[in-house]
Design an enzyme around this catalytic site. Structure first.
Site, PDB file in Angstrom:
ATOM      1  N   GLY A  10       0.454  -0.928   0.280  1.00  0.00           N
ATOM      2  CA  GLY A  10      -0.074  -0.428  -0.099  1.00  0.00           C
ATOM      3  C   GLY A  10       0.826   1.083   0.149  1.00  0.00           C
ATOM      4  O   GLY A  10       1.934   1.157   0.102  1.00  0.00           O
ATOM      5  N   PHE A  11       0.538   2.545  -0.085  1.00  0.00           N
ATOM      6  CA  PHE A  11       0.507   3.432  -0.015  1.00  0.00           C
ATOM      7  C   PHE A  11       1.821   3.906   1.057  1.00  0.00           C
ATOM      8  O   PHE A  11       3.169   4.020   0.617  1.00  0.00           O
ATOM      9  CB  PHE A  11       0.042   4.832   0.288  1.00  0.00           C
ATOM     10  CG  PHE A  11      -0.045   5.803   0.232  1.00  0.00           C
ATOM     11  CD1 PHE A  11       1.002   6.869  -0.060  1.00  0.00           C
ATOM     12  CD2 PHE A  11      -0.499   6.026   1.687  1.00  0.00           C
ATOM     13  CE1 PHE A  11       1.672   7.574   0.601  1.00  0.00           C
ATOM     14  CE2 PHE A  11      -0.123   7.919   2.140  1.00  0.00           C
ATOM     15  CZ  PHE A  11       1.163   8.254   1.478  1.00  0.00           C
ATOM     16  N   ASP A  31       0.929  -8.713   1.468  1.00  0.00           N
ATOM     17  CA  ASP A  31      -0.736  -7.721   1.167  1.00  0.00           C
ATOM     18  C   ASP A  31      -1.563  -8.509  -0.179  1.00  0.00           C
ATOM     19  O   ASP A  31      -1.016  -9.599  -0.598  1.00  0.00           O
ATOM     20  CB  ASP A  31       0.058  -6.247   0.214  1.00  0.00           C
ATOM     21  CG  ASP A  31      -1.082  -5.100  -0.241  1.00  0.00           C
ATOM     22  OD1 ASP A  31      -0.162  -3.964   0.356  1.00  0.00           O
ATOM     23  OD2 ASP A  31      -2.551  -5.524  -0.450  1.00  0.00           O
ATOM     24  N   LEU A  76      -0.359  -2.349   9.391  1.00  0.00           N
ATOM     25  CA  LEU A  76      -0.811  -1.686   8.113  1.00  0.00           C
ATOM     26  C   LEU A  76      -2.597  -2.145   7.431  1.00  0.00           C
ATOM     27  O   LEU A  76      -2.528  -0.687   6.799  1.00  0.00           O
ATOM     28  CB  LEU A  76      -0.113  -0.252   7.404  1.00  0.00           C
ATOM     29  CG  LEU A  76       1.322  -0.240   8.085  1.00  0.00           C
ATOM     30  CD1 LEU A  76       1.992   0.560   6.602  1.00  0.00           C
ATOM     31  CD2 LEU A  76       0.942   0.477   8.707  1.00  0.00           C
ATOM     32  N   TYR A 149     -16.445   3.396  10.287  1.00  0.00           N
ATOM     33  CA  TYR A 149     -14.047   3.073  10.622  1.00  0.00           C
ATOM     34  C   TYR A 149     -14.061   3.290  11.622  1.00  0.00           C
ATOM     35  O   TYR A 149     -12.802   2.702  12.196  1.00  0.00           O
ATOM     36  CB  TYR A 149     -14.214   4.114   8.730  1.00  0.00           C
ATOM     37  CG  TYR A 149     -12.813   3.809   9.033  1.00  0.00           C
ATOM     38  CD1 TYR A 149     -11.850   2.769   8.655  1.00  0.00           C
ATOM     39  CD2 TYR A 149     -11.911   5.247   8.969  1.00  0.00           C
ATOM     40  CE1 TYR A 149     -10.805   3.080   8.493  1.00  0.00           C
ATOM     41  CE2 TYR A 149     -10.246   4.840   8.773  1.00  0.00           C
ATOM     42  CZ  TYR A 149     -10.317   4.234   8.537  1.00  0.00           C
ATOM     43  OH  TYR A 149      -8.470   4.106   8.606  1.00  0.00           O
ATOM     44  N   LYS A 153     -11.906   0.842  13.829  1.00  0.00           N
ATOM     45  CA  LYS A 153     -10.254   0.936  14.235  1.00  0.00           C
ATOM     46  C   LYS A 153     -10.329   1.305  15.872  1.00  0.00           C
ATOM     47  O   LYS A 153      -9.370   1.062  16.295  1.00  0.00           O
ATOM     48  CB  LYS A 153     -10.449   2.406  13.571  1.00  0.00           C
ATOM     49  CG  LYS A 153      -9.472   2.122  12.530  1.00  0.00           C
ATOM     50  CD  LYS A 153      -8.354   1.210  12.043  1.00  0.00           C
ATOM     51  CE  LYS A 153      -8.285   0.848  11.135  1.00  0.00           C
ATOM     52  NZ  LYS A 153      -6.397   0.240  10.665  1.00  0.00           N
TER      53      LYS A 153
END
Ligand code: UDP
Length: 329
Positions: A10-11, A31, A76, A149, A153
């Site tokens: 990912g980023f 991933d 992540l 979301y 989290k």
């Protein structure tokens, strides 16, 4: 050290992988390429100490092996982006809660420290600015899917801290505030890659709502420095840290800054939230971190200005366009 990075394609994960390899560590990433892109890590293939597994973190057999081989885990992997959350709430809740549970379970088996990437979304509609890690959180009702979301989290945070308390697993919670930089895609709603792309194409820059909502954007390179610093500090364990910039900017002003940096002729248009997301969508008006906790522990503070980041994003997108033009011609 040998690090496992979930969501490593990912980023943020791909920048973290690069930084850890540059420091001479071994890095394995896992991933499922749901939002990550193989292109983000293609240049790392073949580097000594780099390994990858294209799989989901709920594949317990694979995860067990990877956890048994590493010294620490950066978790992540998550469903991110406001568009994703609004459009695929089931996927968001399941990925975030079950994924983190799976990671903590295997980490506890091998006593491997875990850093969990959480989010400033958990502060919700809090009005006491700046947000401090120990503040109360103010979330919207469950009929508004955006809040799923933040809740997912928060469950991750509770679970991680519970693992530390009950079984002694070392955990660190990093609440990231609007991380930006090269490789971030605008596909899931993130404003900076969207605005820079629109500006480069001379298309209208789409400001949602009145544009007076504010955010603080932090460059991914600064974020990588923060999370690697936390992982290496014994006193970070069992604690929650805000990571972000304190340079507050309205989204309207951001649109003007993007235009200036890209020398674009794009008009700036306003789109109501209902149209941009879903009827009844609730946005945060202001979001600013109190970063004194991480500053006190590590001396960390962001070093890259917003304009520098905008230039980095502009250059990356230009490079992507050029690459795409070559491969399609
Ligand atoms: N936004 C916008 N235009 C876009 C995308 C986002 O005006 O094309 C706004 C969005 O409504 C929010 C801010 O930009 O107020 C930051 O959005 P982003 O999704 O990047 O992060 P958030 O802070 O909402 O998680």
């Amino acid at each position: 050290m040998h690090y496992l990075i979930t969501g490593g394609a990912g980023f943020i994960g791909s920048h973290l992988a690069e930084a850890l390899l540059a420091q001479g560590h071994q890095v394995t990433i896992i991933d499922d390429l749901s939002t990550g892109r193989f292109e983000n890590i293609a240049h790392l293939r073949g580097r000594p100490g780099f390994h990858f597994a294209i799989d989901t973190i709920t594949n317990e057999i694979v995860l067990d092996r990877l956890a048994s081989e590493c010294n620490a885990i950066y978790h992540l992997a998550a469903a991110v982006g406001v568009n994703m959350v609004v459009q695929r709430p089931v996927h968001t809740i399941q990925t975030n809660i079950m994924g983190t549970e799976a990671i903590l379970r295997v980490a506890a088996r091998y006593r491997v420290p875990v850093l969990i990437a959480s989010t400033s979304e958990v502060y919700g509609k809090g009005v006491r600015i700046p947000f401090h890690e120990d503040d109360d959180v103010v979330l919207g009702p469950s009929i508004r899917s955006r809040w799923s979301y933040a809740v997912s989290k928060l469950v991750d945070e509770f679970l991680a801290l519970a693992y530390q308390r009950e079984v002694g697993l070392p955990v660190i919670i990093a609440r990231l505030f609007n991380t930006v930089g090269p490789r971030q895609t605008g596909n899931y709603g993130m404003v900076i890659p969207r605005f820079v792309e629109q500006a480069l194409q001379n298309q209208p820059i789409t400001v949602y709502g009145d544009g007076r909502q504010t955010r603080c954007f932090c460059d991914v390179a600064d974020v990588v420095r923060a999370i690697t610093g936390l992982m290496g500090h014994p006193q970070a364990r069992g604690r929650v840290f805000n990571i972000g910039s304190t340079e507050e900017i309205s989204i309207e002003e951001l649109a003007h800054r993007v235009k200036a940096v890209t020398h674009s002729n794009s008009p700036i248009t306003h789109i109501p939230y209902d149209e941009a997301y879903a009827p009844g969508f609730e946005d945060m008006r202001r979001r600013v971190p109190d970063i004194s906790r991480i500053h006190d522990l590590l001396g960390w503070q962001p070093q890259i200005t917003l304009d520098e980041t905008l230039i980095r994003v502009r250059e990356w997108l230009r490079h992507e366009h050029a690459k795409h033009a070559t491969t399609t011609s």
